[in-house]
Design a protein around this motif. Structure first.
Motif, PDB file in Angstrom:
ATOM      1  N   TRP A   1      48.973  64.247 -45.718  1.00 33.50           N
ATOM      2  CA  TRP A   1      50.283  63.807 -46.165  1.00 33.50           C
ATOM      3  C   TRP A   1      50.456  62.341 -45.837  1.00 33.50           C
ATOM      4  CZ3 TRP A   1      52.290  61.727 -41.914  1.00 33.50           C
ATOM      5  CH2 TRP A   1      52.175  62.366 -40.680  1.00 33.50           C
ATOM      6  N   THR A   2      51.418  61.741 -46.496  1.00 33.66           N
ATOM      7  CA  THR A   2      51.857  60.395 -46.180  1.00 33.66           C
ATOM      8  C   THR A   2      53.349  60.452 -45.952  1.00 33.66           C
ATOM      9  OG1 THR A   2      50.147  59.372 -47.554  1.00 33.66           O
ATOM     10  CG2 THR A   2      52.025  58.002 -46.953  1.00 33.66           C
ATOM     11  N   MET A   3      53.796  59.930 -44.831  1.00 30.44           N
ATOM     12  CA  MET A   3      55.231  59.851 -44.549  1.00 30.44           C
ATOM     13  C   MET A   3      55.610  58.392 -44.394  1.00 30.44           C
ATOM     14  SD  MET A   3      56.083  63.048 -41.993  1.00 30.44           S
ATOM     15  CE  MET A   3      57.861  62.761 -42.090  1.00 30.44           C
ATOM     16  N   GLY A   4      56.850  58.104 -44.728  1.00 29.34           N
ATOM     17  CA  GLY A   4      57.260  56.718 -44.613  1.00 29.34           C
ATOM     18  C   GLY A   4      58.750  56.542 -44.734  1.00 29.34           C
TER      19      GLY A   4
ATOM     20  N   TYR B   1      65.729  55.702 -46.194  1.00 31.47           N
ATOM     21  CA  TYR B   1      65.352  57.056 -46.586  1.00 31.47           C
ATOM     22  C   TYR B   1      63.971  57.399 -46.035  1.00 31.47           C
ATOM     23  CZ  TYR B   1      69.020  56.743 -50.149  1.00 31.47           C
ATOM     24  OH  TYR B   1      70.215  56.590 -50.809  1.00 31.47           O
ATOM     25  N   CYS B   2      63.865  58.593 -45.499  1.00 34.69           N
ATOM     26  CA  CYS B   2      62.566  59.112 -45.104  1.00 34.69           C
ATOM     27  C   CYS B   2      61.914  59.777 -46.317  1.00 34.69           C
ATOM     28  CB  CYS B   2      62.727  60.123 -43.974  1.00 34.69           C
ATOM     29  SG  CYS B   2      61.160  60.823 -43.390  1.00 34.69           S
ATOM     30  N   ASN B   3      60.613  59.632 -46.414  1.00 33.93           N
ATOM     31  CA  ASN B   3      59.874  60.195 -47.542  1.00 33.93           C
ATOM     32  C   ASN B   3      58.596  60.840 -47.040  1.00 33.93           C
ATOM     33  OD1 ASN B   3      57.271  59.395 -49.317  1.00 33.93           O
ATOM     34  ND2 ASN B   3      58.936  59.994 -50.698  1.00 33.93           N
ATOM     35  N   ILE B   4      58.233  61.942 -47.677  1.00 31.61           N
ATOM     36  CA  ILE B   4      56.914  62.516 -47.460  1.00 31.61           C
ATOM     37  C   ILE B   4      56.291  62.781 -48.828  1.00 31.61           C
ATOM     38  CG2 ILE B   4      57.796  64.875 -47.243  1.00 31.61           C
ATOM     39  CD1 ILE B   4      55.397  65.420 -45.349  1.00 31.61           C
TER      40      ILE B   4
ATOM     41  N   GLN C   1      59.127  74.922 -49.773  1.00 31.87           N
ATOM     42  CA  GLN C   1      59.982  73.742 -49.918  1.00 31.87           C
ATOM     43  C   GLN C   1      59.904  72.907 -48.651  1.00 31.87           C
ATOM     44  OE1 GLN C   1      61.349  72.946 -52.649  1.00 31.87           O
ATOM     45  NE2 GLN C   1      62.704  71.245 -52.096  1.00 31.87           N
ATOM     46  N   VAL C   2      59.841  71.599 -48.829  1.00 30.96           N
ATOM     47  CA  VAL C   2      59.782  70.681 -47.696  1.00 30.96           C
ATOM     48  C   VAL C   2      61.159  70.068 -47.483  1.00 30.96           C
ATOM     49  CG1 VAL C   2      58.786  68.542 -46.822  1.00 30.96           C
ATOM     50  CG2 VAL C   2      57.355  70.154 -48.101  1.00 30.96           C
ATOM     51  N   GLN C   3      61.581  70.015 -46.258  1.00 27.19           N
ATOM     52  CA  GLN C   3      62.867  69.395 -45.920  1.00 27.19           C
ATOM     53  C   GLN C   3      62.647  68.308 -44.881  1.00 27.19           C
ATOM     54  OE1 GLN C   3      65.391  72.704 -44.774  1.00 27.19           O
ATOM     55  NE2 GLN C   3      66.238  72.789 -46.843  1.00 27.19           N
ATOM     56  N   LEU C   4      63.437  67.245 -44.977  1.00 29.02           N
ATOM     57  CA  LEU C   4      63.345  66.127 -44.056  1.00 29.02           C
ATOM     58  C   LEU C   4      64.674  65.958 -43.339  1.00 29.02           C
ATOM     59  CD1 LEU C   4      61.554  63.603 -46.431  1.00 29.02           C
ATOM     60  CD2 LEU C   4      60.510  64.917 -44.597  1.00 29.02           C
TER      61      LEU C   4
ATOM     62  N   ARG D   1      53.564  65.424 -54.392  1.00 27.43           N
ATOM     63  CA  ARG D   1      55.000  65.505 -54.646  1.00 27.43           C
ATOM     64  C   ARG D   1      55.731  64.683 -53.602  1.00 27.43           C
ATOM     65  NH1 ARG D   1      57.346  71.369 -55.169  1.00 27.43           N
ATOM     66  NH2 ARG D   1      59.180  70.098 -55.595  1.00 27.43           N
ATOM     67  N   ASP D   2      56.810  64.063 -54.042  1.00 27.65           N
ATOM     68  CA  ASP D   2      57.654  63.285 -53.137  1.00 27.65           C
ATOM     69  C   ASP D   2      58.882  64.104 -52.746  1.00 27.65           C
ATOM     70  OD1 ASP D   2      56.804  60.293 -54.810  1.00 27.65           O
ATOM     71  OD2 ASP D   2      56.468  60.706 -52.676  1.00 27.65           O
TER      72      ASP D   2
END
Length: 116
Positions: A32-35, A95-98, A1-4, A103-104
């Motif tokens: 990955w792409t983060m934004g 909001y931060c997103n990866i 699981q990814v957490q931000l 998967r988002d």
């Protein structure tokens, strides 16, 4: 699981600056792409800026020349959004997103309020 985990945000006067940071944790490796995205009351969520792991960046037209997205060194899944010359229309929940393995994942959001 990814957490931000997001940090930064707050209240600033028009023309001021703020810096947002976002750290992604979990089993992340490879591409990955983060934004950062934002959503103002009554409006749809929109992309603000994003960065690919190789360093390529994309910006919304509304923030070009004012916002800069950057990342920490290799192996560190941390991105920053430096926001300069802020305007009242930049007021929103950011909001931060990866996007990882197609998967988002989203952060909780941090409020940015710009007073005129």
């Amino acid at each position: 699981q990814v957490q931000l985990v997001e940090s930064g945000g707050g209240l600033v006067q028009s023309g001021g600056s703020l810096r947002l940071s976002c750290a992604a944790s979990g089993r992340i490796s490879g591409l990955w792409t983060m934004g950062w995205y934002r959503q103002a009351p009554g409006k749809q969520r929109e992309m603000v800026a994003r960065i690919i792991v190789n360093g390529d960046t994309r910006y919304a037209d509304a923030v070009k020349g004012r916002f800069t997205i950057s990342r920490d060194g290799p192996g560190k899944n941390v991105v920053h959004l430096q926001m300069n010359n802020l305007k009242p229309e930049d007021t929103a929940l950011y909001y931060c997103n990866i996007n990882y393995l197609r998967r988002d994942f989203w952060g909780q959001g941090t409020q940015v309020t710009v007073s005129s």
